[in-house]
Design an enzyme around this catalytic site. Sequence first.
Site, PDB file in Angstrom:
ATOM      1  N   HIS A   1       0.832  -1.205   0.000  1.00 37.77           N
ATOM      2  CA  HIS A   1       0.000   0.000   0.000  1.00 37.77           C
ATOM      3  C   HIS A   1       0.872   1.263   0.000  1.00 37.77           C
ATOM      4  CE1 HIS A   1      -3.454   2.575   1.220  1.00 37.77           C
ATOM      5  NE2 HIS A   1      -2.515   3.217   1.907  1.00 37.77           N
ATOM      6  N   GLU A   2       1.858   1.309   0.879  1.00 34.45           N
ATOM      7  CA  GLU A   2       2.705   2.505   0.966  1.00 34.45           C
ATOM      8  C   GLU A   2       3.543   2.686  -0.299  1.00 34.45           C
ATOM      9  OE1 GLU A   2       2.063   4.756   3.149  1.00 34.45           O
ATOM     10  OE2 GLU A   2       0.755   3.458   4.328  1.00 34.45           O
TER      11      GLU A   2
ATOM     12  N   HIS B   1       1.570   4.522  -2.920  1.00 36.73           N
ATOM     13  CA  HIS B   1       1.573   5.994  -2.883  1.00 36.73           C
ATOM     14  C   HIS B   1       2.756   6.556  -3.670  1.00 36.73           C
ATOM     15  CE1 HIS B   1      -1.801   6.307  -0.266  1.00 36.73           C
ATOM     16  NE2 HIS B   1      -1.197   5.772   0.780  1.00 36.73           N
TER      17      HIS B   1
ATOM     18  N   ASP C   1      -5.037   7.270  -1.486  1.00 35.50           N
ATOM     19  CA  ASP C   1      -5.921   6.432  -0.673  1.00 35.50           C
ATOM     20  C   ASP C   1      -7.300   6.456  -1.296  1.00 35.50           C
ATOM     21  OD1 ASP C   1      -4.267   5.551   1.499  1.00 35.50           O
ATOM     22  OD2 ASP C   1      -4.272   7.593   2.254  1.00 35.50           O
TER      23      ASP C   1
END
Length: 176
Positions: free
Chosen positions: A115-116, A119, A125
Amino acid sequence: MLIRKIAAAVFAVLALGGVQAVTAAPATAAPRILYYDASQAQEFKAVVDQGAQIWNNSVTNVRLLPVTAGRTPNIRVYADNGWPRAYTSSLGNGSWYMGRQAVNQGYHPPRIAAHEFGHLLGLPDRRTGLCADLMSGSSAPVNCTNPNPNATEARTVNNRFASAAVAVPSKVYVWQ
């Protein structure tokens, strides 16, 4: 015009004889390489590597590789006691934190890492609450263990890295 007719006849004869004419495939750009430094990720270094590999298995226009000696990393990864969060400076550049608070609350570390990285690859998000959406982050149930981007997320990253001209403004993303 006569040359075209002769070429067409030659190709037809070759095809009848079982010979296939090969045309050059369009050139594809090499994937953009982003180097990440997980030396400050402490006990999460293997999870960071796993998150990078998840993206490498999901997209073709960008590759996440551990930084090698003499190179400056595009991405720096840290560990601390807060929530996971990312700081982007431009597409593919910035830093992110593997926050122990989310891990201690039961969130799946490989999902957090992927997920990170998402980014830094230009994804915001989405807060859909769906486990199938990697970028739903902490809005998905704590027991969600899916670390993979969905087809739309992967396609978006591939599209962003298809051209070097795409700009993504700097931003801060926090897991909670």
